[in-house]
Motif scaffolding. Sequence first.
Motif, short mmCIF file in Angstrom:
data_model
loop_
_atom_site.label_atom_id
_atom_site.label_comp_id
_atom_site.label_asym_id
_atom_site.label_seq_id
_atom_site.Cartn_x
_atom_site.Cartn_y
_atom_site.Cartn_z
N TYR A 483 0.99 -1.31 0.43
CA TYR A 483 -0.14 -0.26 0.06
C TYR A 483 1.20 1.28 0.29
N VAL A 484 2.01 1.17 0.76
CA VAL A 484 2.32 2.26 1.01
C VAL A 484 3.82 2.66 -0.12
N ARG A 485 4.10 1.28 -1.09
CA ARG A 485 4.76 1.35 -1.87
C ARG A 485 4.20 2.06 -3.47
N HIS A 486 2.36 1.96 -2.98
CA HIS A 486 1.70 1.83 -4.62
C HIS A 486 1.94 3.38 -4.11
N TYR A 487 1.93 4.31 -3.31
CA TYR A 487 1.69 6.01 -3.34
C TYR A 487 3.02 6.41 -3.11
N LEU A 488 4.38 6.40 -2.46
CA LEU A 488 5.37 6.90 -2.15
C LEU A 488 6.31 6.44 -2.79
N ALA A 489 7.65 7.31 -2.60
CA ALA A 489 8.71 6.67 -2.20
C ALA A 489 9.23 5.20 -2.31
N ARG A 490 10.10 4.66 -2.87
CA ARG A 490 10.69 2.86 -2.35
C ARG A 490 11.69 2.97 -1.00
N PHE A 491 11.77 4.04 -0.85
CA PHE A 491 12.77 4.53 0.84
C PHE A 491 11.51 4.61 1.23
N SER A 492 10.62 5.12 1.65
CA SER A 492 9.44 5.43 2.45
C SER A 492 9.19 4.02 3.05
N VAL A 493 8.95 2.67 2.26
CA VAL A 493 8.09 1.63 2.20
C VAL A 493 8.93 1.24 3.89
N PRO A 494 7.96 0.61 4.64
CA PRO A 494 8.82 0.71 6.36
C PRO A 494 9.15 -1.26 5.92
N ARG A 495 9.70 -0.93 6.75
CA ARG A 495 10.51 -2.67 6.41
C ARG A 495 10.40 -3.49 7.64
N ASP A 496 10.16 -3.11 8.55
CA ASP A 496 9.33 -3.81 10.15
C ASP A 496 7.59 -2.53 9.70
N VAL A 497 6.66 -3.89 10.49
CA VAL A 497 5.01 -3.80 11.27
C VAL A 497 5.16 -4.73 12.50
N VAL A 498 4.40 -3.56 13.21
CA VAL A 498 4.69 -4.04 14.59
C VAL A 498 3.44 -4.05 14.93
N PHE A 499 2.05 -4.89 15.06
CA PHE A 499 0.79 -4.61 15.59
C PHE A 499 0.86 -4.47 17.25
N VAL A 500 0.37 -4.00 17.63
CA VAL A 500 -0.17 -3.61 19.57
C VAL A 500 -1.34 -3.22 19.58
N LYS A 501 -1.49 -3.78 20.50
CA LYS A 501 -3.00 -3.61 21.59
C LYS A 501 -3.30 -2.33 21.74
N TYR A 502 -2.32 -1.41 21.91
CA TYR A 502 -2.75 0.36 21.61
C TYR A 502 -1.58 1.19 21.20
N LEU A 503 -1.39 2.43 21.27
CA LEU A 503 -0.10 3.26 21.04
C LEU A 503 -0.33 4.06 22.35
N PRO A 504 1.30 3.89 23.20
CA PRO A 504 1.60 4.71 24.07
C PRO A 504 0.87 6.33 24.25
N ARG A 505 0.57 6.65 24.46
CA ARG A 505 0.36 8.30 24.51
C ARG A 505 0.66 8.97 26.70
N ASN A 506 1.22 9.98 25.91
CA ASN A 506 0.70 10.90 27.28
C ASN A 506 -0.05 11.11 27.49
N ALA A 507 -0.67 12.41 28.38
CA ALA A 507 -2.08 12.97 28.71
C ALA A 507 -2.78 13.86 28.30
N THR A 508 -2.10 14.06 26.97
CA THR A 508 -2.31 15.16 26.14
C THR A 508 -1.90 14.23 24.84
N GLY A 509 -2.20 12.91 24.59
CA GLY A 509 -2.38 11.68 23.18
C GLY A 509 -1.20 11.79 22.50
N LYS A 510 -0.34 12.38 22.84
CA LYS A 510 0.96 12.80 22.26
C LYS A 510 1.35 10.96 21.95
N VAL A 511 2.20 10.82 21.30
CA VAL A 511 2.72 8.93 20.87
C VAL A 511 4.10 9.49 21.83
#
Length: 521
Positions: A483-511
């Motif tokens: 999907y990324v390769r279809h829209y962006l340059a090859r160097f923007s394609v992620p090598r790692d894809v990690v699935f998590v239950k939720y993203l860690p955020r601070n109290a203001t919502g920043k990751v």
Amino acid sequence: MDLPFIVTTLTRRGLLNPGHPVRVAAQLGALRRWGFGLAGELRQAAARDPGRVAVVDEHGATLTYQELLVRAERLARSMRAGLGVRAGDRLGLLCRNHHGLIEAIVAALLLGADAVLVNTGLSATQLATVTEEQALRVLVHDAEFTEQVLGLPADVHRVDERGREELIAGALPGTQLRPPERDGRTIVLTSGTTGAPKGARRPAPNGFGPLASIIDRIPLHARDTLMIAAPLFHTWGYTALQVAFALRSTVVLHRRFDPAATLAALAGQPCDALFAVPVMLQRLMELPPPDPRPPLKVVAVSGSALPGGLSTAFMDRYGDVLYNLYGSTEVSWASIADPADLRRAPGTAGRPPPGTRLAILDQRGTPVPGGQVGRIFVGNEMLFDGYTTGAGRERRDGLLDTGDLGRIDAEGLLYVDGRADDMIVSGGENVFPAEVEDLIARLPQVREVAVIGVPDPEYGQRLAVFLALQPGEALDPEAIREYVRHYLARFSVPRDVVFVKYLPRNATGKVLGRELRRYYA
């Protein structure tokens, strides 16, 4: 900023409507004596509209502007007489969104003390560090944080909710408070997503200019009812409170953000505007559409990146009422995107409001050609006064470095490509994680996503994607890459894809990027 613009804007927003001559005189006198900070704005509102409801909490309890001012003054007198608080001292405030936090901030400023707004998400160790670095004399805190404050030095006065009420109730009659010998400052802690939070000294407005800049682009009016869901300890929540008091608005507060409770409150207490951070909109969108739709005229967000897909989906459901303010603790604001901007270009941060200068510079400080990425510099009346450590940020020709990279298109719209220190070099190519993040966020299966750079032995760095999916959904890592390769340059394609239950955020919502990098420690 020129006077005609200020007068025209204040008139359009109802701030110059006729009033009782005695009250108008008292209002202007309060601003002249106490200035345009939070304490001065509370005083002017109480002088002009003493019986107007200032604050409504989640249980429906209310305080008028006059009642709120009296409580803040009583607290200030008790802190001076009982705790020895004087001009120049620093008071820490570890509280959620409620009237007690407002009273404590105003009390500190009335005495000329600095109010240090402490992030409620800090650990006990981080709180101890902040207490030492900021040289806190008093810490006002909610009861839920009692365990976290137990390890603080004995010479730091700790005042919980019960203690605060006792100070207010036990205030001795005294002479009327006078403007202090020095102006108290509000100190906001930076988000600390990549390291320890720093204290940033926020200036008080020196006139009507900053207010006019915001309400010219965001159509807020005198005596509107505003729900502030963003944390008041955060720059955006505190800015919303300052604007609300300047407008003599009624402020609706909930201690914690809960999407269902927020929608219920908007149905029971009709509000003209909602101030939030982007992740709160994401949570609202996960609920069934409310029927009827809340009669909101403005939903104003700031504090972190607003994904383009989210802005479009939100306006499709709630109407074209969304305004995105891009700024930071250090520069206050840089640009504002209105609904028309977001419809035209969902990923834009908008345009600078009146009185704000914006420049995209290269490493030498030279402006870059239009459309090219460079460092974002901002100039306005509300640039911070430096960190409490004495450090500052790079300035060029009166403009302050935001620490972000971005570009301005041919129509004058700003796009933010992410933090300068988030950009990675992979195989000799500059890669911006935010671009990949925004693209993946558009997938309907994705609940939230974060993209970071991680070390790579061959390319120097590579992209890693962390995904939390919608309930019941599934995605294949290779499908993400394709999907990324279809829209962006090859160097923007992620090598790692990690699935998590939720993203860690601070109290203001920043990751919290540092938490994600622990996967690679």
